[in-house]
Scaffold this motif. Structure first.
Motif, PDB file in Angstrom:
ATOM      1  N   VAL A  37       1.835  -2.736 -14.224  1.00  0.00           N
ATOM      2  CA  VAL A  37       0.790  -3.069 -13.259  1.00  0.00           C
ATOM      3  C   VAL A  37       1.336  -3.060 -11.831  1.00  0.00           C
ATOM      4  O   VAL A  37       2.439  -3.564 -11.572  1.00  0.00           O
ATOM      5  N   GLY A  38       0.560  -2.489 -10.929  1.00  0.00           N
ATOM      6  CA  GLY A  38       0.845  -2.543  -9.500  1.00  0.00           C
ATOM      7  C   GLY A  38      -0.253  -3.312  -8.793  1.00  0.00           C
ATOM      8  O   GLY A  38      -1.379  -3.421  -9.292  1.00  0.00           O
ATOM      9  N   LEU A  39       0.069  -3.844  -7.624  1.00  0.00           N
ATOM     10  CA  LEU A  39      -0.887  -4.621  -6.839  1.00  0.00           C
ATOM     11  C   LEU A  39      -0.801  -4.172  -5.391  1.00  0.00           C
ATOM     12  O   LEU A  39       0.251  -4.296  -4.755  1.00  0.00           O
ATOM     13  N   LEU A  40      -1.902  -3.651  -4.880  1.00  0.00           N
ATOM     14  CA  LEU A  40      -1.970  -3.184  -3.494  1.00  0.00           C
ATOM     15  C   LEU A  40      -2.878  -4.094  -2.693  1.00  0.00           C
ATOM     16  O   LEU A  40      -4.047  -4.279  -3.041  1.00  0.00           O
ATOM     17  N   ASP A  41      -2.330  -4.673  -1.641  1.00  0.00           N
ATOM     18  CA  ASP A  41      -3.093  -5.549  -0.754  1.00  0.00           C
ATOM     19  C   ASP A  41      -3.773  -4.681   0.298  1.00  0.00           C
ATOM     20  O   ASP A  41      -3.150  -4.234   1.255  1.00  0.00           O
ATOM     21  N   ALA A  42      -5.069  -4.430   0.115  1.00  0.00           N
ATOM     22  CA  ALA A  42      -5.810  -3.562   1.022  1.00  0.00           C
ATOM     23  C   ALA A  42      -6.477  -4.333   2.157  1.00  0.00           C
ATOM     24  O   ALA A  42      -7.193  -3.740   2.958  1.00  0.00           O
ATOM     25  N   ASP A  43      -6.236  -5.641   2.222  1.00  0.00           N
ATOM     26  CA  ASP A  43      -6.779  -6.430   3.329  1.00  0.00           C
ATOM     27  C   ASP A  43      -5.838  -6.266   4.519  1.00  0.00           C
ATOM     28  O   ASP A  43      -4.923  -7.062   4.724  1.00  0.00           O
ATOM     29  N   ILE A  44      -6.052  -5.205   5.270  1.00  0.00           N
ATOM     30  CA  ILE A  44      -5.154  -4.839   6.363  1.00  0.00           C
ATOM     31  C   ILE A  44      -5.092  -5.934   7.422  1.00  0.00           C
ATOM     32  O   ILE A  44      -4.027  -6.223   7.975  1.00  0.00           O
ATOM     33  N   TYR A  45      -6.222  -6.556   7.708  1.00  0.00           N
ATOM     34  CA  TYR A  45      -6.284  -7.531   8.794  1.00  0.00           C
ATOM     35  C   TYR A  45      -5.795  -8.916   8.387  1.00  0.00           C
ATOM     36  O   TYR A  45      -5.333  -9.683   9.233  1.00  0.00           O
ATOM     37  N   ALA A  78       4.634  -4.388  -9.321  1.00  0.00           N
ATOM     38  CA  ALA A  78       5.005  -3.536  -8.190  1.00  0.00           C
ATOM     39  C   ALA A  78       3.957  -3.766  -7.108  1.00  0.00           C
ATOM     40  O   ALA A  78       2.770  -3.514  -7.328  1.00  0.00           O
ATOM     41  N   SER A  79       4.370  -4.273  -5.952  1.00  0.00           N
ATOM     42  CA  SER A  79       3.382  -4.654  -4.939  1.00  0.00           C
ATOM     43  C   SER A  79       3.647  -3.965  -3.615  1.00  0.00           C
ATOM     44  O   SER A  79       4.779  -3.617  -3.280  1.00  0.00           O
ATOM     45  N   MET A  80       2.559  -3.782  -2.861  1.00  0.00           N
ATOM     46  CA  MET A  80       2.651  -3.256  -1.500  1.00  0.00           C
ATOM     47  C   MET A  80       1.591  -3.942  -0.657  1.00  0.00           C
ATOM     48  O   MET A  80       0.465  -4.168  -1.103  1.00  0.00           O
ATOM     49  N   SER A  81       1.982  -4.273   0.577  1.00  0.00           N
ATOM     50  CA  SER A  81       1.086  -5.003   1.465  1.00  0.00           C
ATOM     51  C   SER A  81       1.465  -4.729   2.912  1.00  0.00           C
ATOM     52  O   SER A  81       2.635  -4.461   3.224  1.00  0.00           O
ATOM     53  N   MET A  82       0.495  -4.833   3.797  1.00  0.00           N
ATOM     54  CA  MET A  82       0.777  -4.728   5.220  1.00  0.00           C
ATOM     55  C   MET A  82       1.713  -5.843   5.669  1.00  0.00           C
ATOM     56  O   MET A  82       2.446  -5.700   6.658  1.00  0.00           O
ATOM     57  N   ALA A  83       1.741  -6.950   4.922  1.00  0.00           N
ATOM     58  CA  ALA A  83       2.648  -8.052   5.257  1.00  0.00           C
ATOM     59  C   ALA A  83       4.106  -7.624   5.162  1.00  0.00           C
ATOM     60  O   ALA A  83       4.975  -8.236   5.796  1.00  0.00           O
ATOM     61  N   TYR A  84       4.412  -6.579   4.377  1.00  0.00           N
ATOM     62  CA  TYR A  84       5.780  -6.077   4.264  1.00  0.00           C
ATOM     63  C   TYR A  84       6.135  -5.140   5.418  1.00  0.00           C
ATOM     64  O   TYR A  84       7.307  -4.819   5.604  1.00  0.00           O
ATOM     65  N   GLY A 113       5.601   4.585  -9.484  1.00  0.00           N
ATOM     66  CA  GLY A 113       6.104   4.770 -10.839  1.00  0.00           C
ATOM     67  C   GLY A 113       4.957   5.033 -11.797  1.00  0.00           C
ATOM     68  O   GLY A 113       3.842   5.379 -11.399  1.00  0.00           O
ATOM     69  N   ASP A 114       5.205   4.849 -13.063  1.00  0.00           N
ATOM     70  CA  ASP A 114       4.229   5.161 -14.106  1.00  0.00           C
ATOM     71  C   ASP A 114       3.416   3.912 -14.435  1.00  0.00           C
ATOM     72  O   ASP A 114       3.785   3.123 -15.301  1.00  0.00           O
ATOM     73  N   LEU A 115       2.313   3.717 -13.738  1.00  0.00           N
ATOM     74  CA  LEU A 115       1.504   2.500 -13.885  1.00  0.00           C
ATOM     75  C   LEU A 115       0.339   2.711 -14.845  1.00  0.00           C
ATOM     76  O   LEU A 115      -0.274   3.779 -14.880  1.00  0.00           O
ATOM     77  N   ASP A 116       0.034   1.659 -15.595  1.00  0.00           N
ATOM     78  CA  ASP A 116      -1.210   1.640 -16.366  1.00  0.00           C
ATOM     79  C   ASP A 116      -2.377   1.223 -15.492  1.00  0.00           C
ATOM     80  O   ASP A 116      -3.475   1.787 -15.586  1.00  0.00           O
ATOM     81  N   TYR A 117      -2.138   0.226 -14.640  1.00  0.00           N
ATOM     82  CA  TYR A 117      -3.197  -0.308 -13.789  1.00  0.00           C
ATOM     83  C   TYR A 117      -2.667  -0.537 -12.384  1.00  0.00           C
ATOM     84  O   TYR A 117      -1.581  -1.082 -12.206  1.00  0.00           O
ATOM     85  N   LEU A 118      -3.445  -0.128 -11.402  1.00  0.00           N
ATOM     86  CA  LEU A 118      -3.192  -0.508 -10.012  1.00  0.00           C
ATOM     87  C   LEU A 118      -4.378  -1.348  -9.555  1.00  0.00           C
ATOM     88  O   LEU A 118      -5.503  -0.858  -9.455  1.00  0.00           O
ATOM     89  N   ILE A 119      -4.114  -2.628  -9.324  1.00  0.00           N
ATOM     90  CA  ILE A 119      -5.143  -3.533  -8.829  1.00  0.00           C
ATOM     91  C   ILE A 119      -5.129  -3.481  -7.310  1.00  0.00           C
ATOM     92  O   ILE A 119      -4.071  -3.660  -6.686  1.00  0.00           O
ATOM     93  N   ILE A 120      -6.279  -3.241  -6.707  1.00  0.00           N
ATOM     94  CA  ILE A 120      -6.368  -3.210  -5.253  1.00  0.00           C
ATOM     95  C   ILE A 120      -7.198  -4.403  -4.785  1.00  0.00           C
ATOM     96  O   ILE A 120      -8.378  -4.525  -5.107  1.00  0.00           O
ATOM     97  N   ASP A 121      -6.536  -5.290  -4.055  1.00  0.00           N
ATOM     98  CA  ASP A 121      -7.210  -6.455  -3.474  1.00  0.00           C
ATOM     99  C   ASP A 121      -7.907  -5.998  -2.205  1.00  0.00           C
ATOM    100  O   ASP A 121      -7.275  -5.794  -1.165  1.00  0.00           O
ATOM    101  N   MET A 122      -9.222  -5.819  -2.284  1.00  0.00           N
ATOM    102  CA  MET A 122      -9.998  -5.290  -1.173  1.00  0.00           C
ATOM    103  C   MET A 122     -10.295  -6.367  -0.142  1.00  0.00           C
ATOM    104  O   MET A 122     -10.353  -7.558  -0.473  1.00  0.00           O
ATOM    105  N   PRO A 123     -10.493  -5.990   1.124  1.00  0.00           N
ATOM    106  CA  PRO A 123     -10.975  -6.968   2.097  1.00  0.00           C
ATOM    107  C   PRO A 123     -12.422  -7.331   1.772  1.00  0.00           C
ATOM    108  O   PRO A 123     -13.118  -6.565   1.090  1.00  0.00           O
ATOM    109  N   PRO A 124     -12.887  -8.496   2.225  1.00  0.00           N
ATOM    110  CA  PRO A 124     -14.284  -8.848   1.954  1.00  0.00           C
ATOM    111  C   PRO A 124     -15.242  -7.922   2.696  1.00  0.00           C
ATOM    112  O   PRO A 124     -14.893  -7.323   3.709  1.00  0.00           O
ATOM    113  N   GLY A 125     -16.446  -7.806   2.161  1.00  0.00           N
ATOM    114  CA  GLY A 125     -17.476  -7.027   2.838  1.00  0.00           C
ATOM    115  C   GLY A 125     -17.656  -5.634   2.261  1.00  0.00           C
ATOM    116  O   GLY A 125     -17.154  -5.308   1.184  1.00  0.00           O
TER     117      GLY A 125
END
Length: 269
Positions: A37-45, A78-84, A113-125
């Motif tokens: 599993v991967g986690l992408l923080d899409a809340d840019i702001y 596996a995570s990625m975020s604008m905070a990094y 890498g070889d992910l089964d799931y990529l969860i994307i935390d979307m911004p509200p709205g």
């Protein structure tokens, strides 16, 4: 470019409903089933995933070629975020297209890498980020997070309608902050209303993946960087997230590990 077998957007029509907390715990619950599993923080702001995963301030992703980045590993995700990529004190004063471009860069330039799931935390709205994602990536579906109260349900409907308009299937609803049980007397009450998630799921013909309790420890553990699925996986709240993860897998046509299989009996009769 497809970075995972399933890309899942976790979204809400409004802020303050616990969407990011839900996204983090849902990703950890999926990982607990044995999935990659991967986690992408899409809340840019307003990125918050780094804090919730307990990643130290100042952590930066490594780049061996100057073009791509390695995700930051935390609790097996596996995570990625604008905070990094920017300081906690640096506001992202960007117009919509710039934020959308940042999302696509994080999505496509991270070596997931070889992910089964990529969860994307979307911004509200229902703005530019949501539209950019639907146009640039093959999204398997969206999960809508809401609280039971009427004003949250009103905005949840807008989120559902938005994903339908861009042909992204809504996989289900997660109701957050449902029943609260007093830690002193054991009395249970519905602080924000009753069965709101069930009503909107029925209205749109989608699954209610789980109803999560209104519980202080969920907030405390997430703020401390050890979400409840990691800290207390056998608790009622931890098991509620596991229920949501298994229901999500079934909505995607996957067979969750541990689910009952039919018994096959062979006899000579």
């Amino acid at each position: 470019m497809q970075v995972a077998k399933h890309i899942i957007a976790v979204a809400s029509g409004k802020g303050g409903v616990g969407k990011s907390t839900t996204a983090v715990n849902l990703a950890l619950a999926l990982s607990a089933t044995g999935a990659r599993v991967g986690l992408l923080d899409a809340d840019i702001y307003g990125p918050s995933v780094a804090l919730m995963l307990g990643v130290a301030e100042g952590t930066r992703p490594e780049s061996s070629d100057g073009k791509t980045m390695s995700p930051v590993e935390a609790h097996g995700l596996a995570s990625m975020s604008m905070a990094y990529l920017a300081s906690d004190r640096t506001p992202m004063v960007w117009r919509g297209p710039m934020a959308g471009g940042a999302l696509i860069q994080m999505l496509e330039q991270t070596r997931w890498g070889d992910l089964d799931y990529l969860i994307i935390d979307m911004p509200p709205g229902t703005g530019d980020i949501q539209l950019t994602l639907s146009q640039k990536a093959t999204v398997s579906g969206a999960v809508i997070v809401t609280t039971p109260q009427d004003i949250a349900l009103l905005d949840a409907r807008k989120g559902i309608e938005m994903f339908r308009k861009v042909s992204v299937p809504v996989l289900g609803i997660i109701e957050n902050m449902g029943l609260h049980t007093c830690s002193q007397c054991g009395h249970t009450e519905s602080v924000f209303g009753l069965d709101g998630g069930q009503r909107i799921a029925a209205e749109y013909g989608v699954a209610l993946l789980a109803s999560l309790p209104l519980e202080r420890t969920i907030r405390e553990y997430t703020d401390a960087g050890t979400p409840i699925v990691i800290r207390e996986p056998e608790s009622a709240a931890g098991q509620a997230y596991m229920t949501a993860a298994r229901a999500l897998m079934r909505a995607l046509g996957e067979q969750p590990a541990g689910d009952d299989f039919p018994t096959i009996t062979i006899s000579d009769d």
